[in-house]
Scaffold this motif. Sequence first.
Motif, short mmCIF file in Angstrom:
data_model
loop_
_atom_site.label_atom_id
_atom_site.label_comp_id
_atom_site.label_asym_id
_atom_site.label_seq_id
_atom_site.Cartn_x
_atom_site.Cartn_y
_atom_site.Cartn_z
N UNK A 1 0.88 -1.18 0.00
CA UNK A 1 0.00 0.00 0.00
C UNK A 1 0.91 1.22 0.00
N UNK A 2 1.39 1.58 -1.20
CA UNK A 2 2.41 2.63 -1.29
C UNK A 2 2.26 3.39 -2.61
N UNK A 3 1.16 4.13 -2.75
CA UNK A 3 0.86 4.94 -3.94
C UNK A 3 1.48 4.35 -5.21
N UNK A 4 0.96 3.19 -5.60
CA UNK A 4 1.53 2.42 -6.72
C UNK A 4 0.61 2.50 -7.94
N UNK A 5 1.14 2.99 -9.05
CA UNK A 5 0.37 3.13 -10.27
C UNK A 5 0.17 1.78 -10.94
N UNK A 6 -1.06 1.49 -11.33
CA UNK A 6 -1.38 0.27 -12.07
C UNK A 6 -1.01 0.47 -13.54
N UNK A 7 -0.23 -0.44 -14.10
CA UNK A 7 0.03 -0.41 -15.53
C UNK A 7 0.31 -1.83 -16.04
N UNK A 8 0.33 -1.98 -17.35
CA UNK A 8 0.49 -3.31 -17.95
C UNK A 8 1.83 -3.94 -17.62
N UNK A 9 2.89 -3.13 -17.64
CA UNK A 9 4.22 -3.66 -17.36
C UNK A 9 4.27 -4.28 -15.97
N UNK A 10 3.62 -3.66 -15.00
CA UNK A 10 3.63 -4.19 -13.64
C UNK A 10 2.71 -5.40 -13.50
N UNK A 11 1.61 -5.44 -14.26
CA UNK A 11 0.74 -6.61 -14.23
C UNK A 11 1.49 -7.87 -14.66
N UNK A 12 2.51 -7.70 -15.49
CA UNK A 12 3.30 -8.85 -15.91
C UNK A 12 4.13 -9.43 -14.78
N UNK A 13 4.30 -8.65 -13.71
CA UNK A 13 5.16 -9.05 -12.60
C UNK A 13 4.39 -9.33 -11.32
N UNK A 14 3.31 -8.59 -11.08
CA UNK A 14 2.53 -8.71 -9.85
C UNK A 14 1.05 -8.60 -10.18
N UNK A 15 0.20 -8.69 -9.15
CA UNK A 15 -1.23 -8.47 -9.31
C UNK A 15 -1.65 -7.19 -8.61
N UNK A 16 -2.80 -6.67 -9.03
CA UNK A 16 -3.32 -5.43 -8.45
C UNK A 16 -4.78 -5.57 -8.04
N UNK A 17 -5.14 -4.82 -7.03
CA UNK A 17 -6.55 -4.62 -6.72
C UNK A 17 -7.17 -3.74 -7.80
N UNK A 18 -8.46 -3.55 -7.71
CA UNK A 18 -9.11 -2.52 -8.51
C UNK A 18 -8.55 -1.16 -8.10
N UNK A 19 -8.67 -0.19 -8.96
CA UNK A 19 -8.18 1.17 -8.67
C UNK A 19 -8.90 1.73 -7.44
N UNK A 20 -8.13 2.29 -6.51
CA UNK A 20 -8.76 2.89 -5.33
C UNK A 20 -8.55 4.39 -5.25
N UNK A 21 -7.71 4.95 -6.13
CA UNK A 21 -7.54 6.40 -6.15
C UNK A 21 -6.91 6.80 -7.48
N UNK A 22 -7.28 7.98 -8.00
CA UNK A 22 -6.71 8.49 -9.24
C UNK A 22 -5.93 9.78 -8.95
#
Length: 333
Positions: free
Chosen positions: A164-185
């Motif tokens: 939980x550290x202001x982490x931007x969701x993007x495709x490159x990171x999805x290849x390495x880890x999983x994400x929750x749904x977006x909780x803040x923009x």
Amino acid sequence: MSALRIRRTGRARSSRLTLGVVVVTLFGALLAGCSSSVYETTALPSPSAAPTTAAPSASPTSPPACANPLASYAPPPAGFKGMLQSPDISNIEKRGRLIVGVSADTLLLGARNPISGKVEGFDIDMAHLVAKAIFGDANKLELRVITAADRIPVLQDKSVDLVARNMTINCARWAQIGFSAEYYRSGQKVLVPLDSTATSLADLAGKRVCAPAGSTSLDKLKDFPKVIAVSAPTHTECLVRFQQAAVDAITGDDTVLAGLVAQDPYAKVVGKAFTSEPYGLGMNKEHTDLIRFVNYVLAQAEADGSWKASYDKWLAAALGPAPAPPVANYGRG
């Protein structure tokens, strides 16, 4: 004894703060939640602009190609209680605490309170919500302080359950880890000296601009080739260098820069957001049941007002009234 424990870890370390920085950091922490007269508030990119549908996956456990990085896993239709038997969650319950990677120096999002000694902020509140859903006790947490560059490695080696550290969701990171749904923009901006005439990164040709290693903020500097990009372990280290005149500006999410301005009365944030930064809680990509569980928790927090209450406590003074929570996308099944 409280189950809340705080542990310092990470592959990269910040340098020691100078005495002057310590003073303004403590002063800023005491002012957390107060608006700054030099912070230029601008509207965030609208969460409704995010796509709300995505191509369905062939299997709920096999993510589709990353056509839409905001697509996460659907929460269980019958609620979360049935998921407590999943190894993803039962192993955490048996351990007796949720282990979360956080920042301890990002004021308003995750920072150590100099009076209480507790790490607190908007991101920390999200972690407490997950702990409460698992244990019925929001304080059954072990907070491990990490840098931006540590976020993916500590999830891959499973030394934390959640980041939980202001982490931007993007495709490159999805290849390495999983994400929750977006909780803040959020959105990226630039911090400059109070007497600067710059209004954007485009006005900083030949200037040294700092951003944390491993961050999308640093990556974005590639779009401004006339700017001299300088990396540091954390935004706090960027602030130290800024105050020592070792760099001329800092770039990062407006949420983060708002916390830096609260610590330095000789700094200001300028211009409109020039990126869209959807935040997600990071998890190991194998732990799809945990991702589903967390998505249920986030959806409940938005529905019952917990999300807005946290925003109002930490971010409203600096960034304005709470926007509508981001629309969740469950396109991964």
